[in-house]
Design a protein around this motif. Structure first.
Motif, mmCIF file in Angstrom:
data_model
loop_
_atom_site.group_PDB
_atom_site.id
_atom_site.type_symbol
_atom_site.label_atom_id
_atom_site.label_comp_id
_atom_site.label_asym_id
_atom_site.label_seq_id
_atom_site.Cartn_x
_atom_site.Cartn_y
_atom_site.Cartn_z
ATOM 1 N N LEU A 19 24.025 23.295 40.242
ATOM 2 C CA LEU A 19 25.235 23.509 40.833
ATOM 3 C C LEU A 19 26.358 23.974 39.951
ATOM 4 O O LEU A 19 27.073 24.074 39.801
ATOM 5 N N VAL A 20 26.395 22.997 39.002
ATOM 6 C CA VAL A 20 27.488 23.232 37.751
ATOM 7 C C VAL A 20 27.354 23.954 36.810
ATOM 8 O O VAL A 20 28.329 24.894 36.607
ATOM 9 N N ARG A 21 26.043 24.554 37.254
ATOM 10 C CA ARG A 21 25.701 25.910 36.551
ATOM 11 C C ARG A 21 26.292 27.238 37.001
ATOM 12 O O ARG A 21 27.597 27.896 36.621
ATOM 13 N N VAL A 22 26.114 27.131 38.348
ATOM 14 C CA VAL A 22 26.178 28.372 39.381
ATOM 15 C C VAL A 22 27.777 28.190 39.294
ATOM 16 O O VAL A 22 28.889 29.483 39.411
ATOM 17 N N GLU A 23 28.356 27.073 40.062
ATOM 18 C CA GLU A 23 29.667 26.610 40.475
ATOM 19 C C GLU A 23 30.903 26.878 39.125
ATOM 20 O O GLU A 23 31.780 28.124 39.156
ATOM 21 N N SER A 24 30.060 26.802 38.094
ATOM 22 C CA SER A 24 31.169 26.852 36.382
ATOM 23 C C SER A 24 30.900 28.611 36.445
ATOM 24 O O SER A 24 32.184 29.172 36.024
ATOM 25 N N LEU A 25 30.194 28.988 36.538
ATOM 26 C CA LEU A 25 30.212 30.606 36.065
ATOM 27 C C LEU A 25 30.673 31.096 37.538
ATOM 28 O O LEU A 25 31.062 31.987 37.504
ATOM 29 N N LEU A 26 30.643 31.057 37.914
ATOM 30 C CA LEU A 26 31.465 31.419 39.583
ATOM 31 C C LEU A 26 32.933 31.496 39.388
ATOM 32 O O LEU A 26 34.287 32.238 39.364
ATOM 33 N N GLY A 27 33.380 30.172 38.747
ATOM 34 C CA GLY A 27 34.629 29.857 38.408
ATOM 35 C C GLY A 27 35.061 30.318 37.277
ATOM 36 O O GLY A 27 36.390 30.925 37.385
ATOM 37 N N LEU A 28 34.531 30.569 36.169
ATOM 38 C CA LEU A 28 34.492 31.062 35.315
ATOM 39 C C LEU A 28 35.278 32.834 35.778
ATOM 40 O O LEU A 28 36.147 32.970 35.294
ATOM 41 N N VAL A 29 34.130 32.952 36.174
ATOM 42 C CA VAL A 29 34.301 34.520 36.748
ATOM 43 C C VAL A 29 36.037 35.282 37.512
ATOM 44 O O VAL A 29 36.652 35.828 37.265
ATOM 45 N N ILE A 30 36.754 34.214 38.750
ATOM 46 C CA ILE A 30 36.848 34.418 39.850
ATOM 47 C C ILE A 30 38.423 34.065 38.747
ATOM 48 O O ILE A 30 39.165 34.881 39.120
ATOM 49 N N GLY A 31 37.882 33.210 37.975
ATOM 50 C CA GLY A 31 39.711 32.123 37.308
ATOM 51 C C GLY A 31 39.324 33.664 36.146
ATOM 52 O O GLY A 31 40.745 34.138 36.153
ATOM 53 N N THR A 32 38.753 34.385 35.373
ATOM 54 C CA THR A 32 39.165 35.092 34.368
ATOM 55 C C THR A 32 39.896 36.026 35.259
ATOM 56 O O THR A 32 40.816 37.023 34.520
ATOM 57 N N THR A 33 39.492 36.980 36.108
ATOM 58 C CA THR A 33 40.056 37.653 36.769
ATOM 59 C C THR A 33 41.101 37.479 37.170
ATOM 60 O O THR A 33 42.436 38.094 37.670
ATOM 61 N N GLY A 34 41.473 36.073 37.665
ATOM 62 C CA GLY A 34 42.574 36.057 38.076
ATOM 63 C C GLY A 34 43.735 35.941 37.202
ATOM 64 O O GLY A 34 44.952 36.191 36.914
ATOM 65 N N GLY A 35 43.153 35.318 35.801
ATOM 66 C CA GLY A 35 44.103 34.981 34.384
ATOM 67 C C GLY A 35 44.110 36.652 34.445
ATOM 68 O O GLY A 35 45.789 36.850 33.845
ATOM 69 N N LEU A 36 43.771 37.500 34.645
ATOM 70 C CA LEU A 36 44.165 39.129 33.800
ATOM 71 C C LEU A 36 45.119 39.171 35.218
ATOM 72 O O LEU A 36 45.672 40.081 34.211
ATOM 73 N N LEU A 37 44.504 38.987 36.126
ATOM 74 C CA LEU A 37 45.512 39.659 36.994
ATOM 75 C C LEU A 37 47.076 38.801 37.079
ATOM 76 O O LEU A 37 48.480 39.711 37.423
#
Lengths: 484, 566
Positions: free
Chosen positions: A19-37
């Motif tokens: 869970l930690v691995r997958v969710e952190s990765l997903l969070g990382l991707v969405i978060g980075t995209t959101g941060g760029l936006l």
């Protein structure tokens, strides 16, 4: 309750590592995209924005992913954590402690960072929360609470439309549609009204779809409605409606102040939506779920209502007494009493206490099944007080006394002192009510059958109530201060 | 480790660490630490500890920062410095940094508190559960009878002994429901569904242990009740003993046939729900048989219904049966109204001795106008199949209902206790049996004397309910070594329905002893329905009865036979 917790704990434990691995990765991707936006919108450094989004997404995936069990739960956790992020970063805490060694932020600095607040909520909190919530919905199966699409759409849609109807009739006389604030002028009144109802329907359906699993009774529905109203103000008038009408995005504090009336409108709409949704949902549950003998509860309808009304009245009276010094000292009491300040005295006190007792009864009626501990009770009570501040002195009282309600920042500023009185009132009322209820429940626990009632009330660990408290309570208090 | 000590220590430590946020943001100097510690202790005490709930505590703590900001920074601190609270808009805006500080402090407090809770659990094991003193049952209170007196006594004892797990409550009754007898005549008259006027004792009594069974006897020396419970695994009855410290006799009464065995054999009783159902079915059965009977004498006998007794029960039953019988005539076109005879036989010169003479006359006139015939100053002396013998003649009838007298429960006869001439247990003004510690009696089976007036109390539900309240209070007083109080109650009055939308009412004027308001007709009927509907236990039952009454306004009464009486 311990069994419930241990079951949940076991579920979490068994899924922790992947869970930690997958969710952190997903969070990382969405978060980075959101941060760029966010950086693109605020015209700041893409690197710092991306880094902030990455950190937020990673932290959210690590700390909150287990809590994001549905898109709705994820959204609320996302909103709460994005607000906390703003407090710690743009809100000034880390920045000023790091640079000056001492926190010395001024209000003007915070107002200057208002755009970041909107950006964090919409670009980080919302997408990361909803994204991980969708993932969590696939991951977590909650046999205790099956999701009913029909119930969510019908109850939410109906509540939204009903809220839009009540709200529309109320404000259309002044030709002001808060749900469409920021959209600009439409060609015809019919189109305006149609769009008003379309937005109302959309909000209602979204409410049902997102929060069906998390809300449980009138009190939580109102709390969620309040939080959702604030969120929708960020999302609608400050963002979507401006874009839809072809205007550039403006997340400045000045623009926030300009549509502050719409914030009050959204909060009230959220409350109406919450109450309507709770009513329809309760009817649905009663007709189609609890009517099944397998699901029937031991205590029938109405058994606890009269008792709650009585306790609520006493608790409200004590809450009124506790808040009275604030109300008198800030000069709010004569306004509450609706009389000239020269008449303040026994008459004003009597009316204040009577109103307090009556409002306490509404607490008993609406929030009786929400709090399971003193801390919860105080927080729900503060939220209740905040709701009544928006509903009472901001809306109903001027409406009753003058026929119009003033939702301007000036009016909110003038009423800020009474906000404290309302928070104190809510907290004391809720605490006293909780003590009454606990005393009664303890005596009932002699009978094992009735202990199920206590279990029902305990909110399982992981529901987004604490995040909602932080988001709704903090922003409900902060925004009138910040935008005034 | 003690639970409070552990929580307080964790709160103290987490508050102290989190107070760094206050030190950094507020200008309270050294006061930040004790302030943070005090709030930390309160937070730790107020929040239910749950393993690994970091996210929850982070958010919950942060949200509590908002009210703390208002309470401390805006109000309390200025007051402590001898200034007015700084709560106008401008001052509150100046306190904005403090708001940020409080939210951060709250969030830190929540997360550190959680970390310390988890750490403590790792080191010292789970937090000990709150110490619940091992409660052993010291006193057993047993109530015999689940009528108005028994059930209300149980309710009052539950309330007055709330939270005291050392006292057990047990109620024994032959049926598992309280029968609301004021509406029994309406069941016989097919106005109400039988189960709608009965309230399940198990659902109503929350902490009382309910046992359905027949009391076979009481061992007063060894202090236990002997039950004759039916329904064992082998279908045979089994005996069971229930020990008691306090025993409450609330056994009610049974019909008193004055030693006339034939009447006991042939007459219908009118005390229970089953009796009312039997009477209703009997009426329908007689109509069905009369419909196919060609002999006029036999038809007359079948359509004659005799009610013995002109008290409340008899009059209300006669009125209800008269309405029912006339109402269903439409379904039997071969029967004529003049063939129907509802007769009330009463030994005195007027009915309703409980009411004033004027109201009694009114009731009689109204009922006569509606078709009820009266035989006053007449006694029923015997009965045979098809015939009832009166003191001044005879009546050919297939149906006799007995409401002419009651006597206390026959169980009391077997007990060596002091009784009055009716056979009711003699109690003192505190409702205790004299010379028998721990024995109490209320309701129809007790001979209660009013402590204020010295007059005997009538065996009515109104008095039984008040006796139950005083009894509960007196038992508690005795358990606590206080003095018991005497029973006193002034009757509130009486109400009696005599037919369709017609009733008589005699209500005491508040604060004016022995002065009564008397009225009759539609208003009295509304009053009757309103008062008894309010007194019917349970919201669900109230709604069901209300629906029955509403349906009755629009549809004829049901003539479906529910039990076979052939």
């Amino acid at each position: 309750m311990p069994e419930t917790q241990s079951v949940i704990g076991a579920q979490f434990k068994s899924t922790l590592s992947p869970l930690v691995r997958v969710e952190s990765l997903l969070g990382l991707v969405i978060g980075t995209t959101g941060g760029l936006l966010e950086s693109a919108v605020l015209k700041t450094s893409l690197f710092s924005g991306g880094l902030l989004g990455l950190t937020f997404g990673l932290a959210f995936g690590f700390f909150f992913a287990r809590r994001a069990t549905s898109p709705g739960a994820g959204l609320i956790w996302g909103l709460g954590s994005s607000f906390l992020l703003w407090i710690l970063t743009a809100g000034g805490f880390f920045h000023f402690v790091a640079t000056t060694g001492r926190f010395a932020m001024r209000l003007q600095d915070a107002q200057g960072h208002f755009a970041e607040l909107v950006a964090y909520v919409l670009c980080l909190g919302m997408p990361v929360g909803v994204g991980l919530g969708i993932r969590g919905g696939f991951r977590t199966s909650r046999p205790d609470k099956k999701f009913a699409w029909g119930r969510a759409i019908v109850a939410g849609g109906f509540a939204g439309t009903l809220g839009g109807l009540i709200f529309g009739r109320w404000v259309s006389s002044g030709d002001y549609f808060p749900l469409l604030a920021g959209f600009g002028e439409l060609s015809s009144r019919r189109m305006t009204i149609s769009l008003h109802f379309a937005v109302a329907l959309l909000i209602g359906v979204a409410f049902g779809l997102l929060f069906q699993r998390d809300v449980r009774a009138y009190g939580s529905c109102m709390g969620w409605g309040l939080g959702f109203g604030i969120f929708w103000w960020f999302f609608g008038p400050l963002t979507l409606l401006r874009l839809a009408s072809g205007m550039p995005l403006d997340w400045s504090a000045e623009q926030g102040s300009a549509v502050f009336g719409s914030l009050v409108g959204h909060i009230l709409y959220g409350l109406i939506l919450g109450v309507a949704y709770a009513t329809i949902d309760k009817i649905w549950v009663r007709l189609f779920i609890q009517s099944d003998p397998l699901n029937r509860e031991i205590e029938g309808a109405g058994l606890h209502i009269l008792r709650s009304l009585g306790w609520g009245a006493i608790a409200g009276l004590l809450g009124g007494l506790a808040s009275m010094p604030v109300m008198i000292a800030t000069g709010v009491l004569p306004k509450v009493a609706g009389v000239d300040s020269t008449l303040l005295g026994l008459c004003g006190v009597f009316i204040h206490l009577s109103v307090s007792a009556a409002i306490g009864m509404t607490y008993g009626l609406l929030f009786r099944d929400e709090a399971s501990a003193r801390g919860d009770a105080i927080t729900w009570g503060c939220l209740f007080g905040l709701i009544w501040w928006y509903l009472g002195p901001m809306t109903l009282l001027p409406l009753l006394l003058t026929g119009v309600c003033d939702w301007s920042t000036d009016a909110a500023s003038a009423l800020l002192p009474s906000l404290l009185g309302h928070l104190i009132y809510g907290a004391v009322t809720a605490l006293i009510f909780f003590l009454f209820d606990r005393r009664y429940t303890r005596s009932l626990l002699l009978d094992p059958r009735t202990s199920t009632r206590e279990l029902r009330r305990l909110r399982p660990v992981g529901t987004p109530a604490p995040a909602l408290w932080l988001f709704a309570l903090s922003l409900g208090v902060l925004l009138p201060i910040l935008l005034g | 480790m003690n639970r409070s000590f552990r929580r307080n220590s964790i709160g103290l430590l987490s508050g102290a660490i989190a107070s760094t946020a206050l030190t950094a943001t507020l200008h309270y100097g050294p006061w930040s630490l004790p302030l943070g510690v005090a709030i930390g202790v309160a937070y730790s005490a107020a929040v239910r500890p749950t393993r690994r709930a970091y996210a929850d505590n982070l958010m919950a703590g942060g949200s509590l920062g908002v009210p703390l900001w208002g309470l401390i920074s805006v109000i309390t601190v200025p007051l402590l410095f001898g200034q007015m609270p700084e709560w106008n808009a401008e001052q509150m805006r100046q306190h904005f940094p403090a708001l940020v500080g409080w939210v951060v402090y709250g969030a830190l407090l929540g997360i550190i508190n959680q970390a310390l809770q988890d750490g403590a659990e790792y080191l010292f094991g789970p937090e000990p559960a709150p110490k619940v003193p091992a409660v052993s049952v010291d006193k057993r209170i047993v109530i015999l009878g689940g009528g108005f007196a028994g059930m209300h006594a149980a309710e009052c004892l539950e309330e007055t002994l709330r939270g005291d797990a050392s006292i057990s409550l047990t109620l024994v009754n032959e049926t598992n429901a309280l029968l609301f007898t004021p509406m029994l005549a309406e069941v016989a008259g097919s106005s109400l569904e039988p189960s709608h006027i009965s309230t399940p004792l198990r659902s109503t009594l929350r902490r009382t242990d309910f046992i359905r069974g027949v009391v076979a006897g009481v061992d007063l020396e060894k202090r236990f009740v002997i039950l004759d419970s039916d329904g064992g695994a082998d279908g045979l009855s089994s005996r069971r003993e229930i020990p008691y410290n306090h025993l409450i006799f609330a056994l009610g009464s049974v019909s008193n046939y004055l030693g006339m065995t034939n009447i006991e054999k042939f007459a219908f009783n009118f005390k229970s729900l089953l009796d009312a159902i039997r009477i209703r079915n009997r009426i329908i059965e007689m109509f069905e048989r009369a419909d196919v009977e060609s002999d006029p004498l036999l038809r007359s006998s079948l359509l004659t219904f005799v009610i013995a007794g002109g008290g409340f029960a008899g009059v209300e039953l006669a009125g209800a049966l008269n309405d029912f019988a006339h109402g269903i005539l439409a379904d039997y076109p071969r029967l004529h109204p003049h063939e129907l005879n509802i007769m009330l036989v009463h030994s005195r010169d007027r009915v309703l001795p409980e009411l004033s003479e004027s109201l009694a006359r009114y009731a009689q006139e109204k009922m006569q106008l509606r078709g009820v015939s009266f035989r006053l100053n007449t006694r029923i002396v015997d009965a045979h199949p098809g015939m009832v013998l009166l003191s001044d003649g005879e009546i050919h009838t297939e149906t006799l209902v007995w409401t002419a007298g009651t006597a206390p429960s026959p169980l009391l006869k077997s007990l060596p206790l002091e009784k009055d001439k009716r056979g009711a247990l003699l109690v003192d003004s505190t409702l205790a049996l004299q010379g028998c510690p721990g024995l109490w009696a209320i309701g129809d089976c007790a001979a209660v004397t009013d402590a204020a007036t010295g007059r005997p109390c009538p065996p009515t539900a109104q008095f039984a309910l008040r006796e139950a309240e005083v009894l509960a209070s007196n038992i508690r007083a005795q358990l606590e070594g206080r003095t018991a109080r005497g029973f006193h109650f002034d009757s509130l009055g009486a109400l009696c329905v005599v037919g369709h939308q017609t009733a008589c009412a005699e209500l005491r004027i508040p604060f004016a002893r022995s002065k009564f308001l008397r009225f009759s007709g539609l208003f009295a009927w509304f009053l009757w329905r309103g008062i008894y509907l309010a007194k019917l236990p349970g919201l669900e039952r109230k709604i069901r009865v209300l629906m029955d009454w509403t349906i009755e306004l629009f549809f004829p009464r049901d003539i479906v036979q529910t039990i076979d009486l052939k």
